[in-house]
Design a protein around this motif. Structure first.
Motif, PDB file in Angstrom:
ATOM      1  N   ASN A   1       0.825  -1.211   0.000  1.00 24.21           N
ATOM      2  CA  ASN A   1       0.000   0.000   0.000  1.00 24.21           C
ATOM      3  C   ASN A   1       0.859   1.260   0.000  1.00 24.21           C
ATOM      4  OD1 ASN A   1      -2.342  -1.498   0.067  1.00 24.21           O
ATOM      5  ND2 ASN A   1      -2.654  -1.295   2.269  1.00 24.21           N
ATOM      6  N   LYS A   2       0.521   2.176  -0.896  1.00 27.32           N
ATOM      7  CA  LYS A   2       1.194   3.468  -0.946  1.00 27.32           C
ATOM      8  C   LYS A   2       0.343   4.562  -0.300  1.00 27.32           C
ATOM      9  CE  LYS A   2       3.883   2.318  -5.052  1.00 27.32           C
ATOM     10  NZ  LYS A   2       4.212   2.668  -6.461  1.00 27.32           N
ATOM     11  N   GLU A   3      -0.899   4.220   0.002  1.00 25.13           N
ATOM     12  CA  GLU A   3      -1.772   5.122   0.738  1.00 25.13           C
ATOM     13  C   GLU A   3      -2.609   4.306   1.698  1.00 25.13           C
ATOM     14  OE1 GLU A   3      -5.364   5.354  -2.571  1.00 25.13           O
ATOM     15  OE2 GLU A   3      -3.955   7.017  -2.378  1.00 25.13           O
ATOM     16  N   THR A   4      -3.186   4.951   2.692  1.00 27.34           N
ATOM     17  CA  THR A   4      -3.913   4.251   3.741  1.00 27.34           C
ATOM     18  C   THR A   4      -5.188   3.621   3.205  1.00 27.34           C
ATOM     19  OG1 THR A   4      -3.062   5.810   5.382  1.00 27.34           O
ATOM     20  CG2 THR A   4      -4.952   4.468   6.024  1.00 27.34           C
ATOM     21  N   LYS A   5      -5.333   2.311   3.435  1.00 26.81           N
ATOM     22  CA  LYS A   5      -6.490   1.560   2.961  1.00 26.81           C
ATOM     23  C   LYS A   5      -7.452   1.273   4.111  1.00 26.81           C
ATOM     24  CE  LYS A   5      -5.112   1.054  -1.352  1.00 26.81           C
ATOM     25  NZ  LYS A   5      -5.877   1.594  -2.504  1.00 26.81           N
ATOM     26  N   PHE A   6      -8.546   0.609   3.771  1.00 32.23           N
ATOM     27  CA  PHE A   6      -9.678   0.385   4.673  1.00 32.23           C
ATOM     28  C   PHE A   6      -9.929  -1.111   4.841  1.00 32.23           C
ATOM     29  CE2 PHE A   6     -14.371  -0.335   4.770  1.00 32.23           C
ATOM     30  CZ  PHE A   6     -14.705   0.334   5.931  1.00 32.23           C
ATOM     31  N   SER A   7     -10.230  -1.546   6.059  1.00 35.47           N
ATOM     32  CA  SER A   7     -10.682  -2.917   6.309  1.00 35.47           C
ATOM     33  C   SER A   7     -11.607  -2.889   7.521  1.00 35.47           C
ATOM     34  CB  SER A   7      -9.508  -3.877   6.543  1.00 35.47           C
ATOM     35  OG  SER A   7      -8.847  -3.586   7.762  1.00 35.47           O
ATOM     36  N   PHE A   8     -12.360  -3.954   7.708  1.00 35.25           N
ATOM     37  CA  PHE A   8     -13.263  -3.972   8.855  1.00 35.25           C
ATOM     38  C   PHE A   8     -13.546  -5.394   9.307  1.00 35.25           C
ATOM     39  CE2 PHE A   8     -15.977  -4.024   5.107  1.00 35.25           C
ATOM     40  CZ  PHE A   8     -17.018  -4.878   5.422  1.00 35.25           C
TER      41      PHE A   8
ATOM     42  N   LYS B   1     -25.874  -7.003   4.016  1.00 36.96           N
ATOM     43  CA  LYS B   1     -26.245  -5.590   3.996  1.00 36.96           C
ATOM     44  C   LYS B   1     -25.134  -4.721   4.579  1.00 36.96           C
ATOM     45  CE  LYS B   1     -31.270  -6.254   4.133  1.00 36.96           C
ATOM     46  NZ  LYS B   1     -32.513  -6.108   4.947  1.00 36.96           N
ATOM     47  N   THR B   2     -24.478  -5.224   5.617  1.00 38.17           N
ATOM     48  CA  THR B   2     -23.352  -4.494   6.188  1.00 38.17           C
ATOM     49  C   THR B   2     -22.242  -4.326   5.168  1.00 38.17           C
ATOM     50  OG1 THR B   2     -23.819  -5.247   8.444  1.00 38.17           O
ATOM     51  CG2 THR B   2     -21.566  -4.547   7.978  1.00 38.17           C
ATOM     52  N   ILE B   3     -21.935  -5.408   4.467  1.00 41.12           N
ATOM     53  CA  ILE B   3     -20.875  -5.348   3.462  1.00 41.12           C
ATOM     54  C   ILE B   3     -21.267  -4.416   2.319  1.00 41.12           C
ATOM     55  CG2 ILE B   3     -19.534  -6.706   1.802  1.00 41.12           C
ATOM     56  CD1 ILE B   3     -19.921  -9.093   3.747  1.00 41.12           C
ATOM     57  N   GLU B   4     -22.516  -4.497   1.904  1.00 40.92           N
ATOM     58  CA  GLU B   4     -22.995  -3.631   0.822  1.00 40.92           C
ATOM     59  C   GLU B   4     -22.817  -2.159   1.189  1.00 40.92           C
ATOM     60  OE1 GLU B   4     -23.956  -4.276  -2.125  1.00 40.92           O
ATOM     61  OE2 GLU B   4     -24.557  -6.389  -2.198  1.00 40.92           O
ATOM     62  N   SER B   5     -23.022  -1.839   2.465  1.00 43.44           N
ATOM     63  CA  SER B   5     -22.939  -0.445   2.887  1.00 43.44           C
ATOM     64  C   SER B   5     -21.500   0.054   3.000  1.00 43.44           C
ATOM     65  CB  SER B   5     -23.651  -0.253   4.227  1.00 43.44           C
ATOM     66  OG  SER B   5     -22.929  -0.847   5.286  1.00 43.44           O
ATOM     67  N   LEU B   6     -20.532  -0.870   3.023  1.00 44.75           N
ATOM     68  CA  LEU B   6     -19.132  -0.474   3.214  1.00 44.75           C
ATOM     69  C   LEU B   6     -18.216  -0.820   2.040  1.00 44.75           C
ATOM     70  CD1 LEU B   6     -18.662  -1.567   6.956  1.00 44.75           C
ATOM     71  CD2 LEU B   6     -19.035   0.754   6.087  1.00 44.75           C
ATOM     72  N   LYS B   7     -18.696  -1.585   1.087  1.00 43.98           N
ATOM     73  CA  LYS B   7     -17.803  -2.079   0.032  1.00 43.98           C
ATOM     74  C   LYS B   7     -17.299  -0.989  -0.901  1.00 43.98           C
ATOM     75  CE  LYS B   7     -21.167  -3.548  -3.472  1.00 43.98           C
ATOM     76  NZ  LYS B   7     -21.641  -4.698  -4.289  1.00 43.98           N
ATOM     77  N   GLU B   8     -18.012   0.157  -0.973  1.00 47.07           N
ATOM     78  CA  GLU B   8     -17.567   1.237  -1.857  1.00 47.07           C
ATOM     79  C   GLU B   8     -16.229   1.831  -1.416  1.00 47.07           C
ATOM     80  OE1 GLU B   8     -19.467   5.394  -1.081  1.00 47.07           O
ATOM     81  OE2 GLU B   8     -21.041   3.913  -0.640  1.00 47.07           O
ATOM     82  N   PHE B   9     -15.840   1.564  -0.161  1.00 42.44           N
ATOM     83  CA  PHE B   9     -14.569   2.077   0.343  1.00 42.44           C
ATOM     84  C   PHE B   9     -13.417   1.104   0.068  1.00 42.44           C
ATOM     85  CE2 PHE B   9     -18.041   3.727   3.009  1.00 42.44           C
ATOM     86  CZ  PHE B   9     -17.964   5.057   2.619  1.00 42.44           C
ATOM     87  N   ASP B  10     -13.692   0.110  -0.760  1.00 41.46           N
ATOM     88  CA  ASP B  10     -12.690  -0.833  -1.258  1.00 41.46           C
ATOM     89  C   ASP B  10     -11.926  -1.532  -0.125  1.00 41.46           C
ATOM     90  OD1 ASP B  10     -11.204  -2.237  -3.138  1.00 41.46           O
ATOM     91  OD2 ASP B  10      -9.672  -0.667  -3.304  1.00 41.46           O
ATOM     92  N   PRO B  11     -12.638  -2.246   0.734  1.00 43.25           N
ATOM     93  CA  PRO B  11     -11.936  -2.944   1.823  1.00 43.25           C
ATOM     94  C   PRO B  11     -10.947  -3.968   1.291  1.00 43.25           C
ATOM     95  CG  PRO B  11     -14.196  -3.748   1.611  1.00 43.25           C
ATOM     96  CD  PRO B  11     -14.088  -2.548   0.715  1.00 43.25           C
ATOM     97  N   GLN B  12      -9.749  -3.958   1.850  1.00 38.69           N
ATOM     98  CA  GLN B  12      -8.749  -4.929   1.414  1.00 38.69           C
ATOM     99  C   GLN B  12      -9.050  -6.311   1.958  1.00 38.69           C
ATOM    100  OE1 GLN B  12      -4.690  -3.327   2.061  1.00 38.69           O
ATOM    101  NE2 GLN B  12      -4.797  -3.078  -0.159  1.00 38.69           N
ATOM    102  N   PHE B  13      -9.681  -6.351   3.109  1.00 34.69           N
ATOM    103  CA  PHE B  13     -10.111  -7.634   3.654  1.00 34.69           C
ATOM    104  C   PHE B  13     -11.191  -7.394   4.704  1.00 34.69           C
ATOM    105  CE2 PHE B  13      -6.095  -6.492   5.825  1.00 34.69           C
ATOM    106  CZ  PHE B  13      -6.530  -6.358   7.123  1.00 34.69           C
ATOM    107  N   ILE B  14     -11.913  -8.465   5.015  1.00 30.15           N
ATOM    108  CA  ILE B  14     -12.940  -8.444   6.050  1.00 30.15           C
ATOM    109  C   ILE B  14     -12.627  -9.547   7.049  1.00 30.15           C
ATOM    110  CG2 ILE B  14     -15.397  -8.702   6.566  1.00 30.15           C
ATOM    111  CD1 ILE B  14     -15.977  -7.873   3.663  1.00 30.15           C
ATOM    112  N   ASN B  15     -12.496  -9.187   8.303  1.00 30.38           N
ATOM    113  CA  ASN B  15     -12.286 -10.184   9.353  1.00 30.38           C
ATOM    114  C   ASN B  15     -13.622 -10.741   9.817  1.00 30.38           C
ATOM    115  OD1 ASN B  15      -9.599  -9.448   9.200  1.00 30.38           O
ATOM    116  ND2 ASN B  15      -9.307  -9.415  11.404  1.00 30.38           N
TER     117      ASN B  15
END
Length: 317
Positions: free
Chosen positions: A10-17, A33-47
Motif C-alpha cells: 500500500n502506498k496510501e492508507t487503505k480500509f478494512s473492517f 447488507k453491512t458489506i454492501e454499505s461499506l464495500k464502496e470504500f474498497d476494503p482490502q479484507f474483512i475479518n
C-alpha cells in the motif's frame, strides 16, 4: 497475495473492517447488507470473528439444575466462504484456541484449505470459563503461540493423529493480536511485548491491534515493537463509540483507556444519537491522524456500528 503482502504494497492508507457471524438461527442477509454499505470504500479484507461456547443453567424435567453449553454465533468458516464467493473480497476468519479443541481447529483448517481461504487471524480467545471445563481445557490450545504452532504443523502436512502428508499447496498465512495498552494478564508491557515477538518469530506475518482511543498509545506501541525487532506490519484497530454505556463497558472488556477529553464529551450527551455523533467525530480524527502518519491500513471494529463506520469512512477515504 496474503493480507500482509497487500498491506506492505500500500502506498496510501487503505480500509478494512471486522464482522460478527449472525446469531444462531439467523440468516446471512444482515451480514450482506453491512458489506454492501461499506464495500464502496474498497476494503482490502474483512475479518470474521469466531466465538467460543457459553453456558447457561436450566431446570430439567426432573427439577434438577443442569448446565448446558451453547454457541451463540456458529458458522465462522461458512460465513467467510459465503462472503468471499459473493463479493470477491479477501476474508480473514478468526481461529481461536480456548473453547475449541485441537481437533476442531484441525477440521476448520481442513475446511478452509478446501475452500481456498488461506488467511487467518490466530487468537488465544477469551478466558470466560476459567476452570469450568478442566477436561476440555486439556484438549484446547491454551495460548496463541500454541495455536500458531498447530497451524505451522498443518502447513507442513503434520496432522494430530500422527499421519504426515505433503505440505499444503498454499500454506496458511496468519496474523496475531497486539495490545497497545498491555494485555490484561501480562505483568508488564515488556513481558507482553516478548510474548508478541514469540508469536511473530513463530511465523505471524502481521499484528492486528486491540482497539484504542488514543493514537499516542499506538505510536508508542509501534516504537516499542520495532525496538525489540518486530518488523512486520502493525495494523491499527479502532472503533467509533455508539452508546453511553460503552464508556464503561469497553474499558472493562478490552482493557483500553478512553481519554478524558473524549469521555467528557460523551458525558455531555443527552441521548445515544448524540453519543454516536461524538463517537464518529473522535474516530474520524483518529483516522485522519493515523492516515497522516502513513499507516498502510486502518481496521475498523464494526460491532453493530456499521453506519458510524460508514460516516467515518466517508470523511477519511
Amino acid at each position: 497475495m496474503t493480507a500482509a503482502e497487500l498491506v506492505l504494497k500500500n502506498k496510501e492508507t487503505k480500509f478494512s473492517f471486522e464482522l460478527l457471524p449472525p446469531l444462531k438461527g439467523n440468516d446471512i442477509e444482515k451480514v450482506y447488507k453491512t458489506i454492501e454499505s461499506l464495500k464502496e470504500f474498497d476494503p482490502q479484507f474483512i475479518n470474521i470473528t469466531s466465538h467460543r461456547e457459553e453456558f447457561s443453567f436450566v431446570t430439567n424435567d426432573k427439577g434438577l439444575i443442569e448446565k448446558r453449553i451453547i454457541r451463540k454465533r456458529p458458522g465462522t468458516v461458512a460465513v467467510a466462504a459465503s462472503i468471499q464467493n459473493k463479493f470477491g473480497i479477501k476474508v480473514i476468519p478468526h481461529i481461536i484456541g480456548r473453547g475449541f479443541t485441537k481437533s476442531e481447529t484441525e477440521y476448520a483448517l481442513i475446511d478452509l484449505n478446501f475452500l481456498g481461504i488461506h488467511d487467518i487471524l490466530v487468537l488465544r480467545g477469551d478466558d470466560t470459563h476459567k476452570d469450568k471445563y478442566p477436561a476440555r481445557t486439556e484438549e484446547c490450545n491454551q495460548y496463541a503461540i500454541d495455536l500458531a504452532n498447530q497451524v505451522n504443523d498443518f502447513n507442513r502436512g503434520k496432522y494430530l493423529d500422527g499421519t504426515a502428508n505433503e505440505p499444503v499447496a498454499t500454506p496458511f498465512a496468519y496474523g496475531v493480536a497486539g495490545y497497545p495498552e498491555r494485555h490484561e494478564e501480562a505483568p508488564n508491557m515488556d513481558s507482553d511485548l516478548l510474548h508478541l515477538k514469540a508469536k511473530v518469530d513463530a511465523g505471524a506475518e502481521y499484528v492486528m491491534t486491540q482497539m484504542f482511543f488514543d493514537n499516542k498509545k499506538y505510536f508508542d506501541f509501534v516504537d516499542k515493537c520495532r525496538a525489540i525487532g518486530i518488523t512486520v506490519p502493525i495494523i491499527p484497530g479502532i472503533k467509533p463509540i455508539t452508546t453511553a454505556n460503552q464508556l464503561t463497558i469497553l474499558p472493562k472488556i478490552f482493557s483500553c483507556e478512553i481519554p478524558e477529553a473524549f469521555a467528557k464529551e460523551i458525558r455531555k450527551c443527552k441521548d445515544n444519537d448524540a453519543v454516536k455523533q461524538v463517537g464518529v467525530e473522535w474516530c474520524t480524527q483518529q483516522s485522519l491522524e493515523l492516515k497522516k502518519h502513513g499507516v498502510p491500513i486502518i481496521h475498523y471494529y464494526t460491532m453493530m456500528a456499521t453506519q458510524s463506520v460508514r460516516k467515518v469512512a466517508e470523511a477519511v477515504y
